[in-house]
Design a protein around this motif. Structure first.
Motif, mmCIF file in Angstrom:
data_model
loop_
_atom_site.group_PDB
_atom_site.id
_atom_site.type_symbol
_atom_site.label_atom_id
_atom_site.label_comp_id
_atom_site.label_asym_id
_atom_site.label_seq_id
_atom_site.Cartn_x
_atom_site.Cartn_y
_atom_site.Cartn_z
ATOM 1 N N THR A 32 8.591 4.291 5.702
ATOM 2 C CA THR A 32 8.064 3.564 4.547
ATOM 3 C C THR A 32 7.714 4.453 3.354
ATOM 4 O O THR A 32 7.430 3.940 2.272
ATOM 5 N N LYS A 33 7.695 5.771 3.546
ATOM 6 C CA LYS A 33 7.317 6.736 2.501
ATOM 7 C C LYS A 33 5.844 6.624 2.111
ATOM 8 O O LYS A 33 5.441 7.127 1.046
ATOM 9 N N VAL A 34 5.037 6.009 2.946
ATOM 10 C CA VAL A 34 3.610 5.899 2.663
ATOM 11 C C VAL A 34 2.928 7.252 2.903
ATOM 12 O O VAL A 34 3.349 8.026 3.768
ATOM 13 N N SER A 35 1.917 7.550 2.111
ATOM 14 C CA SER A 35 1.088 8.734 2.324
ATOM 15 C C SER A 35 -0.101 8.342 3.195
ATOM 16 O O SER A 35 -0.699 7.293 2.988
ATOM 17 N N VAL A 36 -0.439 9.197 4.159
ATOM 18 C CA VAL A 36 -1.505 8.875 5.100
ATOM 19 C C VAL A 36 -2.531 10.001 5.135
ATOM 20 O O VAL A 36 -2.163 11.176 5.231
ATOM 21 N N ILE A 37 -3.800 9.625 5.052
ATOM 22 C CA ILE A 37 -4.899 10.561 5.244
ATOM 23 C C ILE A 37 -5.549 10.223 6.577
ATOM 24 O O ILE A 37 -6.029 9.099 6.778
ATOM 25 N N VAL A 38 -5.527 11.179 7.509
ATOM 26 C CA VAL A 38 -6.089 10.968 8.836
ATOM 27 C C VAL A 38 -7.320 11.848 9.002
ATOM 28 O O VAL A 38 -7.241 13.064 8.844
ATOM 29 N N VAL A 39 -8.437 11.226 9.319
ATOM 30 C CA VAL A 39 -9.658 11.975 9.596
ATOM 31 C C VAL A 39 -9.721 12.268 11.088
ATOM 32 O O VAL A 39 -9.447 11.401 11.913
ATOM 33 N N SER A 40 -10.078 13.498 11.425
ATOM 34 C CA SER A 40 -10.159 13.883 12.831
ATOM 35 C C SER A 40 -11.473 14.584 13.125
ATOM 36 O O SER A 40 -11.929 15.444 12.357
ATOM 37 N N HIS A 41 -12.076 14.218 14.256
ATOM 38 C CA HIS A 41 -13.231 14.955 14.737
ATOM 39 C C HIS A 41 -12.780 16.312 15.272
ATOM 40 O O HIS A 41 -11.591 16.553 15.502
ATOM 41 N N CYS A 98 0.832 -1.199 0.000
ATOM 42 C CA CYS A 98 0.000 0.000 0.000
ATOM 43 C C CYS A 98 0.869 1.253 0.000
ATOM 44 O O CYS A 98 1.816 1.365 0.776
ATOM 45 N N GLU A 99 0.532 2.182 -0.866
ATOM 46 C CA GLU A 99 1.243 3.456 -0.942
ATOM 47 C C GLU A 99 0.453 4.579 -0.288
ATOM 48 O O GLU A 99 0.991 5.663 -0.058
ATOM 49 N N VAL A 100 -0.819 4.325 -0.020
ATOM 50 C CA VAL A 100 -1.688 5.298 0.646
ATOM 51 C C VAL A 100 -2.467 4.574 1.737
ATOM 52 O O VAL A 100 -2.978 3.467 1.515
ATOM 53 N N LEU A 101 -2.528 5.189 2.923
ATOM 54 C CA LEU A 101 -3.326 4.655 4.022
ATOM 55 C C LEU A 101 -4.374 5.695 4.423
ATOM 56 O O LEU A 101 -4.117 6.889 4.396
ATOM 57 N N VAL A 102 -5.550 5.210 4.809
ATOM 58 C CA VAL A 102 -6.621 6.061 5.317
ATOM 59 C C VAL A 102 -6.979 5.599 6.726
ATOM 60 O O VAL A 102 -7.210 4.406 6.949
ATOM 61 N N ILE A 103 -7.009 6.529 7.670
ATOM 62 C CA ILE A 103 -7.435 6.228 9.044
ATOM 63 C C ILE A 103 -8.626 7.124 9.347
ATOM 64 O O ILE A 103 -8.502 8.347 9.383
ATOM 65 N N ASP A 104 -9.781 6.525 9.563
ATOM 66 C CA ASP A 104 -11.020 7.289 9.716
ATOM 67 C C ASP A 104 -11.879 6.704 10.839
ATOM 68 O O ASP A 104 -12.485 5.651 10.677
ATOM 69 N N PRO A 105 -11.972 7.431 11.986
ATOM 70 C CA PRO A 105 -11.237 8.632 12.387
ATOM 71 C C PRO A 105 -10.141 8.281 13.375
ATOM 72 O O PRO A 105 -10.108 7.184 13.943
ATOM 73 N N LEU A 106 -9.255 9.218 13.597
ATOM 74 C CA LEU A 106 -8.168 9.042 14.567
ATOM 75 C C LEU A 106 -8.720 8.703 15.950
ATOM 76 O O LEU A 106 -8.181 7.840 16.642
#
Length: 242
Positions: free
Chosen positions: A140-149, A106-114
């Motif tokens: 790892t050079k992965v891109s991460v999208i973190v959702v936060s309330h 995986c080159e992109v990770l999504v965490i929803d929500p933190l």
């Protein structure tokens, strides 16, 4: 690390799903998704809604033939969904995130929500989570999208939000490379205004450019986000056409 912040029920997950679908459709990247407030069935239904352009949430589930909808978006294996069974702690999550990157490419990770991945919103807990996330991206050079309330909304202006309203420690914004905030007047009487989301870029480490970044409109029939316009502009245009 890109942080996507908004108050509850504003449409953070809807936007994240659009981003995941865009990456699947327009790149060859593997995308790992940890939708911690939805089970995998809901996550798949949301992605199929975008893929088909038909809002499956408005349909009686008994009338949906999911077998016919299982297209390549589900079967090609480029979108990996974390099976968390309704509960996950930070240690377990980071083991699985690392496996998604190291084992599945995986080159992109999504965490929803933190906030669903931590035991409390104390500064110490959030600082530790964000520090571990930063180390993972650097390693790892992965891109991460973190959702936060975000914290308690303004009682006078639903669009009065800033990065200091993110729920938890200031490290969420400090560690982020990009911070994007969403806001919506979900109790507006006007239907267009009620389904319109304002986007603000409050941090961009690469360019330093910040400010208003446009509007999104949620089409209830298709379940898709579309390019929108300020509600007051839309109302004025409608009146002019009339």
């Amino acid at each position: 690390i890109t942080v996507l912040g908004a108050l509850t029920s504003i449409g953070k997950t809807t936007l994240v799903n659009e981003i995941v679908y865009h990456l699947w459709k327009n790149t060859s990247k593997q995308i790992g998704c940890a939708f911690l407030e939805a089970d995998n069935g809901e996550a798949v239904e949301n992605l199929l809604t975008i893929h088909t352009g038909h809002n499956l949430a408005l349909e009686d589930r008994k009338n949906i033939d999911f077998d016919k909808l299982h297209t390549d978006i589900i079967t090609d294996g480029r979108i990996l969904l974390l099976d968390h069974n309704g509960a996950v702690d930070a240690d377990e999550l980071f083991i699985k995130l690392r496996a998604m990157v190291k084992g599945s490419g995986c080159e992109v990770l999504v965490i929803d929500p933190l906030q669903a991945a931590i035991t409390s919103n104390s500064n110490e807990t959030v600082d530790d989570f964000m520090d571990r996330l930063l180390k993972l991206t650097k390693e790892t050079k992965v891109s991460v999208i973190v959702v936060s309330h975000m914290r308690k909304p303004s009682m006078t202006n639903p669009h009065n939000v800033n990065e200091y309203d993110l729920k938890g420690s200031g490290s969420i914004n400090q560690i982020a490379f990009n911070t994007i905030l969403l806001s919506r007047d979900k109790m507006a009487e006007d239907d267009y205004a009620k389904n319109s989301t304002m986007i603000q870029v409050v941090k961009c480490r690469r360019t330093g450019m910040t400010g208003a970044a446009g509007w999104l409109y949620y089409n209830k029939q298709t379940g898709r986000l579309e390019r929108g316009e300020p509600p007051e502009t839309h109302t004025a245009n409608q009146e002019d056409e009339f």
